[in-house]
Design an enzyme around this catalytic site. Structure first.
Site, PDB file in Angstrom:
ATOM      1  N   TRP A 146       0.871  -1.179   0.000  1.00 37.85           N
ATOM      2  CA  TRP A 146       0.000   0.000   0.000  1.00 37.85           C
ATOM      3  C   TRP A 146       0.905   1.226   0.000  1.00 37.85           C
ATOM      4  CZ3 TRP A 146      -5.466   0.650   0.338  1.00 37.85           C
ATOM      5  CH2 TRP A 146      -5.866   1.989   0.392  1.00 37.85           C
ATOM      6  N   GLU A 219       7.839  -1.337   1.421  1.00 37.57           N
ATOM      7  CA  GLU A 219       7.815  -0.986   2.836  1.00 37.57           C
ATOM      8  C   GLU A 219       8.728  -1.946   3.606  1.00 37.57           C
ATOM      9  OE1 GLU A 219       3.350  -0.455   3.959  1.00 37.57           O
ATOM     10  OE2 GLU A 219       3.480  -1.688   2.148  1.00 37.57           O
ATOM     11  N   ASP A 252       9.502   3.013   1.677  1.00 35.08           N
ATOM     12  CA  ASP A 252       8.356   3.772   2.167  1.00 35.08           C
ATOM     13  C   ASP A 252       8.219   3.503   3.664  1.00 35.08           C
ATOM     14  OD1 ASP A 252       5.872   4.706   2.888  1.00 35.08           O
ATOM     15  OD2 ASP A 252       4.767   3.730   1.263  1.00 35.08           O
ATOM     16  N   LYS A 281       2.842  10.251   7.655  1.00 41.43           N
ATOM     17  CA  LYS A 281       2.154   9.857   8.883  1.00 41.43           C
ATOM     18  C   LYS A 281       2.888  10.263  10.165  1.00 41.43           C
ATOM     19  CE  LYS A 281      -0.411   5.951   6.890  1.00 41.43           C
ATOM     20  NZ  LYS A 281      -1.769   6.460   7.071  1.00 41.43           N
TER      21      LYS A 281
END
Length: 445
Positions: A146, A219, A252, A281
């Protein structure tokens, strides 16, 4: 004459009627949580009806300092009255200070930062930069990744949201997720053979590529993909695959960066340094702040080729000031060490839950990013969407907000990411609720 005050029940009904009538539903199959949130503080959110709900997701995995942290509140109040927004070609001290401090927190050669708003935007910029610098366009990502919902980021996202939107960006490829709990390649003794999986993955990439491999975007721990942490050694081997093909490695760290996993950056465990790092975030601790960080050499090449990523809120001073305060608190309060200590406490509690409930199939993650996968059979590892939904709903009824990832071929995996400022008592409260919710759900299943 003033209109009479509507009753609480009538006002609530009107709120949800307005929400249902006027809001676009944006979370796929899911609906809005049927609670009206009025405020949040520390590890809790509070509803209009007076309920206190423990937040085990740090908002949208972002509020690492908890909600309404007093120093963040003070920074926003001060900065918004002095300098909040500028023409995108202008600079302010908070922006340059944050860029410098991010570079100081990272290993060489990551010294150049671009400050943006969201994770999707930072990944979009990183991919745009990688394509421009390499002169190529093909992108490789994990099959349960994602990276965001804008065009290039969405094209590199495989966990959800691909069907029904027409063609994605050309040249996007998925490689298998190195998930030791559900291994697709095994050794003779049944252990997960991630090296053979990785070799196979790039054999398939080479077969499909038109010779224009630009970058690999992954990620360090797949969060929306089920809190899956690749084995030690995997990222060094992945980086070598990239080097052999002239690809850039983009990591990421939207959810893993800035102390959540027990180190400042999750990639530190693996002894690799990405060519480009994206943050979001956690950098804004709940406010919209993201960054792309790369080397001076890559930035220079991009600049010479006319790199363009000129957005409305690039280098905004208000959120940059917040980012500096986030770094202040993380450093002063040693929250990397705290995440390690609390992570051990959390994991021990999850292991005790697993001992009591056979529907817990696996516990994984690092620091204060933990995953607990539910299955209805530990031998077959068969999952149940119904079980995951029941536990999630029961947790909320008991005063705990949890997020469960339910993907095809996997059990339901709870993503547990409380604030780094949470206390052991708050973690114990959440664990006790989760324990009860699992037991109650199993009875109903």
């Amino acid at each position: 004459m003033a209109a009479p005050i509507a009753s609480s029940a009538t006002a609530t009904e009107a709120f949800w009627a307005d929400a249902d009538r006027h809001l676009v539903r944006y979370s796929g199959a899911g609906d809005f949580t049927r609670e009206i949130i009025t405020r949040a503080a520390g590890s809790f959110v509070y509803t209009e009806s007076g309920r206190e709900i423990l937040d085990f997701t740090s908002g949208q995995m972002s509020a690492i300092l908890g909600h309404a942290h007093p120093e963040i509140v003070a920074t926003v109040r001060s900065q918004v009255g002095e300098l909040d927004h500028l023409f995108s070609g202008m600079l302010s001290r908070p922006v340059v200070d944050l860029a410098r401090r991010l570079a100081e927190s990272l290993p060489d050669p990551l010294t150049k930062a671009l400050l943006l708003t969201t994770g999707a935007e930072s990944n979009e910029a990183a991919l745009r930069m990688a394509k421009l610098v390499t002169g190529k366009h093909e992108i490789v990502s994990f099959a349960r990744s994602w990276h965001g919902m804008t065009q290039a980021a969405a094209s590199a996202t495989y966990s959800a949201g691909r069907k029904g939107y027409g063609p994605s960006a050309p040249g996007n490829f998925a490689i298998p997720v190195p998930n030791a709990y559900r291994p697709d390649f095994t050794t003779a003794d049944g252990e997960f053979d991630w090296r053979r999986q990785l070799d196979y993955a790039f054999d398939m990439i080479d077969a499909q590529s038109v010779g224009s491999l630009a970058a690999c975007l992954v990620e360090p721990i797949l969060s929306s993909g089920g809190v899956v942490e690749p084995p030690r050694g995997y990222f060094a081997a992945l980086q070598q695959k990239c080097r052999e093909r002239g690809m850039l490695l983009i990591l990421d760290e939207a959810q893993t960066g800035l102390c959540r996993t027990g180190s400042w950056y999750a990639f530190e465990r693996d002894g690799v340094v990405p060519d480009i790092l994206t943050l979001s975030k956690t950098l804004g601790a709940g406010l919209p702040l993201a960054a792309v960080i790369t080397s001076a050499a890559i930035e220079q090449e991009a600049h010479e080729r006319g790199f363009l990523f000129f957005t409305t809120h690039v280098s905004d001073p208000l959120v940059a000031a917040v980012g500096n305060t986030v770094l202040d608190v993380l450093t002063r309060d040693h929250l990397d060490e705290r995440a390690t200590e609390l992570g051990r406490f959390l994991r021990a509690g999850l292991e005790r839950i697993a001992e009591r409930h056979s529907v817990v199939g696996d516990i994984r993650g690092r620091g204060l990013l933990a995953g607990l996968e539910l299955v209805v059979d530990r031998e077959t590892k068969r999952g149940s969407d119904e079980l995951g939904a029941l536990v999630t709903r029961r947790c909320l009824e008991l005063g705990l907000h949890m997020n469960i990832v339910q993907l095809p071929g996997m059990g339901g995996t709870f993503r547990i990411a409380p604030p780094l400022t949470a206390t052991e008592d708050e973690l114990s409260m959440g664990l006790a609720i989760l324990d009860q919710a699992i037991g109650d759900a199993v009875i109903k299943l």
